[in-house]
Design a protein around this motif. Structure first.
Motif, PDB file in Angstrom:
ATOM      1  N   VAL A   1       0.831  -1.199   0.000  1.00 26.17           N
ATOM      2  CA  VAL A   1       0.000   0.000   0.000  1.00 26.17           C
ATOM      3  C   VAL A   1       0.872   1.258   0.000  1.00 26.17           C
ATOM      4  O   VAL A   1       0.585   2.226  -0.715  1.00 26.17           O
ATOM      5  CB  VAL A   1      -0.963  -0.006   1.196  1.00 26.17           C
ATOM      6  CG1 VAL A   1      -1.791   1.280   1.231  1.00 26.17           C
ATOM      7  CG2 VAL A   1      -1.895  -1.223   1.124  1.00 26.17           C
TER       8      VAL A   1
ATOM      9  N   GLN B   1       2.081   1.908  -3.438  1.00 22.90           N
ATOM     10  CA  GLN B   1       1.021   2.492  -4.269  1.00 22.90           C
ATOM     11  C   GLN B   1       0.877   3.973  -3.970  1.00 22.90           C
ATOM     12  O   GLN B   1       0.786   4.809  -4.877  1.00 22.90           O
ATOM     13  CB  GLN B   1      -0.299   1.763  -4.026  1.00 22.90           C
ATOM     14  CG  GLN B   1      -1.482   2.316  -4.815  1.00 22.90           C
ATOM     15  CD  GLN B   1      -1.302   2.198  -6.321  1.00 22.90           C
ATOM     16  OE1 GLN B   1      -0.875   1.163  -6.822  1.00 22.90           O
ATOM     17  NE2 GLN B   1      -1.604   3.266  -7.043  1.00 22.90           N
TER      18      GLN B   1
ATOM     19  N   ASP C   1     -12.527  -2.646   3.287  1.00 24.70           N
ATOM     20  CA  ASP C   1     -11.456  -2.567   2.286  1.00 24.70           C
ATOM     21  C   ASP C   1     -10.227  -1.983   2.983  1.00 24.70           C
ATOM     22  O   ASP C   1     -10.028  -0.767   3.001  1.00 24.70           O
ATOM     23  CB  ASP C   1     -11.887  -1.675   1.119  1.00 24.70           C
ATOM     24  CG  ASP C   1     -10.887  -1.687  -0.039  1.00 24.70           C
ATOM     25  OD1 ASP C   1      -9.715  -2.047   0.182  1.00 24.70           O
ATOM     26  OD2 ASP C   1     -11.288  -1.319  -1.157  1.00 24.70           O
TER      27      ASP C   1
ATOM     28  N   ASP D   1      -7.017  -1.849   2.282  1.00 26.10           N
ATOM     29  CA  ASP D   1      -6.107  -1.060   1.457  1.00 26.10           C
ATOM     30  C   ASP D   1      -6.631   0.364   1.274  1.00 26.10           C
ATOM     31  O   ASP D   1      -5.879   1.339   1.382  1.00 26.10           O
ATOM     32  CB  ASP D   1      -5.916  -1.710   0.089  1.00 26.10           C
ATOM     33  CG  ASP D   1      -5.047  -2.957   0.125  1.00 26.10           C
ATOM     34  OD1 ASP D   1      -5.031  -3.641   1.181  1.00 26.10           O
ATOM     35  OD2 ASP D   1      -4.390  -3.259  -0.873  1.00 26.10           O
ATOM     36  N   LYS D   2      -7.932   0.481   1.013  1.00 28.93           N
ATOM     37  CA  LYS D   2      -8.526   1.812   0.817  1.00 28.93           C
ATOM     38  C   LYS D   2      -8.477   2.623   2.107  1.00 28.93           C
ATOM     39  O   LYS D   2      -8.173   3.827   2.081  1.00 28.93           O
ATOM     40  CB  LYS D   2      -9.967   1.697   0.326  1.00 28.93           C
ATOM     41  CG  LYS D   2     -10.630   3.058   0.067  1.00 28.93           C
ATOM     42  CD  LYS D   2     -12.053   2.920  -0.396  1.00 28.93           C
ATOM     43  CE  LYS D   2     -12.662   4.286  -0.725  1.00 28.93           C
ATOM     44  NZ  LYS D   2     -12.640   5.201   0.458  1.00 28.93           N
TER      45      LYS D   2
ATOM     46  N   LEU E   1      -4.929   3.841   2.493  1.00 26.41           N
ATOM     47  CA  LEU E   1      -4.634   4.890   1.509  1.00 26.41           C
ATOM     48  C   LEU E   1      -5.323   6.205   1.873  1.00 26.41           C
ATOM     49  O   LEU E   1      -4.747   7.285   1.691  1.00 26.41           O
ATOM     50  CB  LEU E   1      -5.052   4.433   0.110  1.00 26.41           C
ATOM     51  CG  LEU E   1      -4.108   3.451  -0.582  1.00 26.41           C
ATOM     52  CD1 LEU E   1      -4.764   2.881  -1.839  1.00 26.41           C
ATOM     53  CD2 LEU E   1      -2.778   4.132  -0.943  1.00 26.41           C
ATOM     54  N   ASP E   2      -6.544   6.130   2.391  1.00 30.34           N
ATOM     55  CA  ASP E   2      -7.243   7.344   2.824  1.00 30.34           C
ATOM     56  C   ASP E   2      -6.466   8.041   3.938  1.00 30.34           C
ATOM     57  O   ASP E   2      -6.341   9.271   3.960  1.00 30.34           O
ATOM     58  CB  ASP E   2      -8.651   7.010   3.318  1.00 30.34           C
ATOM     59  CG  ASP E   2      -9.655   6.822   2.194  1.00 30.34           C
ATOM     60  OD1 ASP E   2      -9.315   7.137   1.038  1.00 30.34           O
ATOM     61  OD2 ASP E   2     -10.781   6.371   2.479  1.00 30.34           O
TER      62      ASP E   2
END
Length: 315
Positions: A159, A162, A275, A277-278, A281-282
């Motif tokens: 992550v 990304q 989720d 990963d989301k 990332l947030d």
């Protein structure tokens, strides 16, 4: 086959593996100090870090005259492996090793491989440090906890990498700092920063001054201890701009820790998310924006769309 998120992001309460975590941190410090002793200085101490692999952590190749060697922690078979570019190798088990035993074994193997080295035996950034060669106190190794820790690092590495693709400016690799025992990624505004005050326990002030020579927004994962005694993601800005700590971060479980001066997102909030990963990332994006907006970074010049596999970035 899709694996449930709760399995891919395993539980790892700090208390359950505290002793093993402390021992493993000291093992990684020995390997990191070996890299430090042999590598030319790279900005912000990037020459000393470890990197996540499919099996554990690695120093990556370390120069030794006209050859190289590398040290790998294998958290699947629970081995420490030393490999050289001329094809020689040594390995030994990580379990049932005190820090003193580990230090003796790795230095003996390096000597057998013809690597001459002396390191500073005092641990960095830990309370009540004991010389590596004399430390028989730290000897715990919970193999299952270490395996789960590695799985978390693998997820974070993916992550964080990304997240790194959405930035055109100077950014660090995703790397593991053995002093503070955290996986981190850092973005730079390109501007110089005021001198860091130093004062990090058992770390020379000159190292902190150099590490924070330029303005940063840095984020990472830490297995917990002290003021935040649970695994967590963190994000901070140096120098901290006005308005930073009052800027909301996402997701809802994120908060600003006055004790640490950092945004914190408990690991369990990510692990239990629909989720993960989301959610992570947030947190990375919103806490970075708190720094970039309040410090007036040149976002138009520094940011880009997140990268996609096989797709050239549009210019």
């Amino acid at each position: 086959m899709n694996t449930p998120a709760k399995t891919r992001w395993p539980e790892l309460p700090t208390e359950a593996w505290r002793d093993s975590c402390a021992t493993l941190q000291l093992f990684t410090q020995i390997a990191g100090k070996i890299r430090l002793a042999k590598s030319p200085w790279l900005n912000h101490s990037w020459h000393v870090t470890l990197y996540v692999t499919a099996r554990g952590l690695t120093t990556s190749p370390i120069p030794d005259g006209d050859r190289t060697f590398q040290i790998d922690f294998d958290f699947i078979d629970h081995l420490l492996r030393i490999s050289t570019s001329d094809g020689t190798e040594r390995q030994f088990a990580l379990a049932e090793q005190s820090v003193a035993s580990f230090y003796s074994a790795i230095m003996a193997d390096l000597n057998e491989l013809g690597v001459e080295i002396v390191i500073d035996e005092m641990p960095n950034e830990v309370a009540d440090p004991i010389r590596f060669s004399q430390d028989t106190q730290h000897a715990a190794y919970d193999a299952d906890a270490v395996r789960r820790f590695h799985q978390i690092l693998v997820n974070c590495d993916r992550v964080f990498k990304q997240f790194r693709t959405g930035f055109l400016g100077k950014a660090s690799p995703v790397h593991f700092f053995w002093g503070s025992f955290d996986l981190a990624v850092t973005r730079f505004s390109g501007r110089a920063a005021p001198q860091h005050p130093g004062g990090v326990p058992h770390l020379p002030d000159a190292v902190a001054h150099e590490a924070y020579s330029h303005e940063v927004s840095s984020a990472g994962f830490w297995p917990g201890g002290g003021a935040i005694d649970y695994p967590a993601f963190y994000s901070y800005a140096y120098p901290e701009p006005p308005g930073y700590r009052s800027t909301p971060a996402r997701p809802g479980a994120a908060f600003f820790s006055e004790a640490l001066g950092e945004f914190i997102l408990p690991y369990d909030a990510v692990r239990m998310a629909a989720d993960p990963d989301k959610a992570l990332l947030d947190f990375l994006q919103s806490s970075y924006e708190a720094a970039a907006i309040n410090a007036n970074w040149n976002r138009d010049a520094l940011e880009c769309a997140p990268g996609r596999p096989g797709v050239v970035r549009a210019t």
